[in-house]
Motif scaffolding. Structure first.
Motif, short mmCIF file in Angstrom:
data_model
loop_
_atom_site.label_atom_id
_atom_site.label_comp_id
_atom_site.label_asym_id
_atom_site.label_seq_id
_atom_site.Cartn_x
_atom_site.Cartn_y
_atom_site.Cartn_z
N GLU A 358 -24.21 121.62 -60.36
CA GLU A 358 -24.04 121.51 -61.80
C GLU A 358 -22.69 122.08 -62.25
N ALA A 359 -22.25 123.18 -61.63
CA ALA A 359 -20.97 123.78 -62.04
C ALA A 359 -19.82 122.81 -61.79
N ALA A 360 -19.82 122.14 -60.64
CA ALA A 360 -18.76 121.19 -60.35
C ALA A 360 -18.81 120.01 -61.32
N ALA A 361 -20.01 119.56 -61.66
CA ALA A 361 -20.14 118.45 -62.61
C ALA A 361 -19.66 118.85 -64.00
N ILE A 362 -20.03 120.06 -64.43
CA ILE A 362 -19.56 120.55 -65.73
C ILE A 362 -18.05 120.69 -65.73
N ARG A 363 -17.49 121.19 -64.63
CA ARG A 363 -16.03 121.34 -64.55
C ARG A 363 -15.34 119.99 -64.72
N ARG A 364 -15.87 118.96 -64.09
CA ARG A 364 -15.25 117.63 -64.24
C ARG A 364 -15.29 117.17 -65.70
N LYS A 365 -16.42 117.40 -66.38
CA LYS A 365 -16.53 117.00 -67.78
C LYS A 365 -15.60 117.85 -68.66
N CYS A 366 -15.51 119.13 -68.37
CA CYS A 366 -14.61 120.00 -69.14
C CYS A 366 -13.17 119.55 -68.99
N ILE A 367 -12.78 119.22 -67.77
CA ILE A 367 -11.41 118.77 -67.53
C ILE A 367 -11.13 117.46 -68.25
N ASP A 368 -12.09 116.56 -68.26
CA ASP A 368 -11.93 115.30 -69.01
C ASP A 368 -11.71 115.59 -70.49
N GLU A 369 -12.50 116.51 -71.03
CA GLU A 369 -12.37 116.86 -72.45
C GLU A 369 -11.04 117.55 -72.72
N ILE A 370 -10.64 118.45 -71.84
CA ILE A 370 -9.35 119.13 -71.99
C ILE A 370 -8.21 118.12 -71.99
N ASN A 371 -8.24 117.16 -71.09
CA ASN A 371 -7.17 116.16 -71.03
C ASN A 371 -7.14 115.28 -72.27
N ALA A 372 -8.32 114.96 -72.82
CA ALA A 372 -8.36 114.18 -74.06
C ALA A 372 -7.72 114.98 -75.20
N ARG A 373 -8.01 116.26 -75.26
CA ARG A 373 -7.42 117.11 -76.30
C ARG A 373 -5.93 117.30 -76.06
N GLN A 374 -5.55 117.37 -74.79
CA GLN A 374 -4.13 117.52 -74.48
C GLN A 374 -3.34 116.29 -74.94
N ARG A 375 -3.92 115.11 -74.81
CA ARG A 375 -3.23 113.90 -75.27
C ARG A 375 -3.00 113.94 -76.78
N ILE A 376 -3.96 114.49 -77.52
CA ILE A 376 -3.80 114.67 -78.97
C ILE A 376 -2.62 115.60 -79.25
N ALA A 377 -2.56 116.72 -78.51
CA ALA A 377 -1.47 117.68 -78.69
C ALA A 377 -0.13 117.03 -78.38
N HIS A 378 -0.06 116.27 -77.28
CA HIS A 378 1.19 115.62 -76.91
C HIS A 378 1.64 114.63 -77.98
N GLU A 379 0.69 113.90 -78.53
CA GLU A 379 1.02 112.91 -79.56
C GLU A 379 1.61 113.60 -80.80
N ILE A 380 0.97 114.65 -81.26
CA ILE A 380 1.38 115.30 -82.51
C ILE A 380 2.62 116.16 -82.32
N LEU A 381 2.77 116.77 -81.16
CA LEU A 381 3.92 117.66 -80.92
C LEU A 381 5.06 116.93 -80.23
N SER A 382 5.01 115.63 -80.19
CA SER A 382 6.05 114.84 -79.53
C SER A 382 7.45 115.20 -80.06
N GLY A 383 8.38 115.36 -79.14
CA GLY A 383 9.75 115.70 -79.51
C GLY A 383 10.04 117.17 -79.48
N LEU A 384 9.01 117.99 -79.44
CA LEU A 384 9.20 119.44 -79.33
C LEU A 384 9.29 119.85 -77.87
#
Length: 472
Positions: A358-384
């Protein structure tokens, strides 16, 4: 200055401990009255025929006991405790906690100051597993932890493994999270007065905790590629530290990752100068790289620390240390002394999470969520200008002119967003100013909150300080 000279032939234990005890006795019986200046460390070392390090440890111990005060350039003086206010020893201002993050955040703020695992529904899984644990172990819940099931060690071995490498199962120590594991190691392999190496920018809660137990922090230089081996060697040769705290992969807060060559150099330097390495792999276990751990390159002197806080669930406080040969029992005892012992419920739930998959499965889901949020950050902070890595729940932002790090933190707070300025990560008081802030995006409840928080930061950054009235 007093001419008092102790006799180290009396007493037992290490020389620095004997010296500290004799100073305390001399203060108690009046041989060292209030206001007396102790001999300079170098002079006393010469008079006693011991190293200056021995004197330094002793002076640190008596300072911790509240018997003396020391000022750089002036010396060490006996305190007048008779005139001390009754509550002075309890005054929190007297404890060196300056700069430590306030845990109780103001309500209604977007939290970009945390990197704990995002909420992807772990509560449902944990609720089911806790119910099963209570059914299987009803008596253990009401008692202290007297024995450690083999599964707790197997879970640590599994979680700390990387690629084909795996630590020996008898090297594993279950801990109350990674922080507690690091402090157990420092308590076991160093003594009051010993020096611990930290990068200028690091997870400073460890350096501050080390200071509370009498260890001294010294800093080494880093660049965009991580710790600089040449400076590490200089510090080791000149200051003789006992241990070094490192994050070789996805370093917090810079996200720098050490190359294989630098890892090999650091391992060899540590071996040459007999320095223990404490390798924090909390973020490294989430990153996409196949570089060997320091624990692989220097297994004889590396303590590998990992846990569940960043990638599974911070609330369960689960962690493990993989120790060099023959050190696990020592670290296990130190961990009990430092923390009071690990509760059965937490150690058991962590083991079940890992061994069930379960820990490995949760980690995979957490990483997917982190990367989705990271894409939002990259979009908004583009150019910085910022550094980030896939899978890692924060970025290291270079603030545009004319922003200062602390001013930006205050402006963000006023605008409803909590961020960490660079001072949160300084192990000491370096001359360098970085004009940076760490922006974490795993704590907000959802992606829309991340988006709105990032838009707020972008507006602040674009407007500059002219858009922020610090006196409002």
């Amino acid at each position: 200055m007093t001419n008092w000279i102790p006799n180290l032939s009396a007493g037992s234990g290490p020389l620095y401990s004997r010296l500290a005890d004799q100073i305390e006795r001399a203060i108690s019986d009046g041989a060292l009255p209030p206001g007396a200046k102790l001999p300079p460390q170098r002079n006393l070392a010469y008079d006693l025929g011991v190293t200056i390090g021995t004197i330094g440890r002793a002076y640190t111990m008596i300072r911790e006991r509240g018997l003396v005060s020391g000022e750089v350039g002036r010396g060490t003086y006996v305190l007048d405790r008779s005139s001390e206010a009754p509550d002075a020893a309890l005054d929190p201002v007297s404890v060196n906690l300056a700069g430590t993050r306030v845990i109780n955040a103001p309500p209604g703020k977007t939290r970009f100051d945390s990197t704990a695992a995002p909420d992807i529904g772990q509560g449902v899984i944990l609720g089911r597993m806790f119910a099963e644990m209570m059914r299987d172990h009803p008596s253990e819940i009401s008692s202290y932890t007297r024995s450690f099931p083999q599964t707790w060690f197997e879970a640590g071995q599994t979680w700390l493994s990387r690629g084909p490498w795996s630590p020996e199962i008898d090297s594993i120590v279950p801990t109350l999270g990674a922080h507690a594991g690091v402090m157990a190691v420092l308590s076991a392999v160093t003594a009051p007065g010993d020096k611990i190496v930290f990068e200028n920018l690091t997870y400073s809660q460890i350096s501050r905790s080390a200071g509370l137990i009498g260890r001294r922090s010294i800093q080494v230089e880093s660049d965009e590629h991580g710790l600089i081996p040449e400076d590490f060697e200089r510090v080791c040769a000149q200051q003789h530290p006992r241990a070094a705290f490192l994050m070789p992969t996805a370093q917090n807060p810079t996200v720098a990752t050490l190359s294989l060559k630098r890892r090999q150099q650091i391992a060899e330097i540590a071996r040459t100068h007999s320095v223990w390495l404490i390798e924090d792999n909390l973020y490294g276990s989430m990153a996409d790289d196949d570089l060997p751990l320091l624990a692989e390159l220097a297994p004889d002197r590396t303590f590998l620390v990992g846990g569940l806080s960043k990638s599974v669930a911070a609330g369960v406080r689960g962690g493990w240390v993989a120790c060099p040969p023959h050190f696990s029992q020592r670290i296990r005892i130190a961990h009990k002394m430092v923390t009071g012992g690990i509760p059965f419920m937490l150690a058991e739930i962590c083991a079940r999470l890992v061994l069930s998959g379960e820990a490995a499965a949760i980690r995979r889901k957490c990483i997917d969520e982190i990367n989705a949020r990271q894409r939002i950050a990259h979009e908004i902070l583009s150019g910085l200008d910022y550094q980030s890595l896939p899978n890692i729940p924060f970025l290291w932002l270079k603030l545009p002119e004319p922003w200062l790090s602390g001013t930006f933190r205050n402006a963000a707070l006023d605008a409803g967003v909590l961020v960490d300025d660079e001072d949160e990560f300084k192990a000491g008081r370096p001359d360098k100013v970085f004009h940076r802030a760490r922006i974490g995006y795993s704590a907000p409840a959802n992606r829309e909150e991340v988006r709105q928080g990032m838009l707020t930061l972008r507006r602040l950054l674009d407007n500059g300080r002219s858009g922020y009235d610090s006196y409002a």
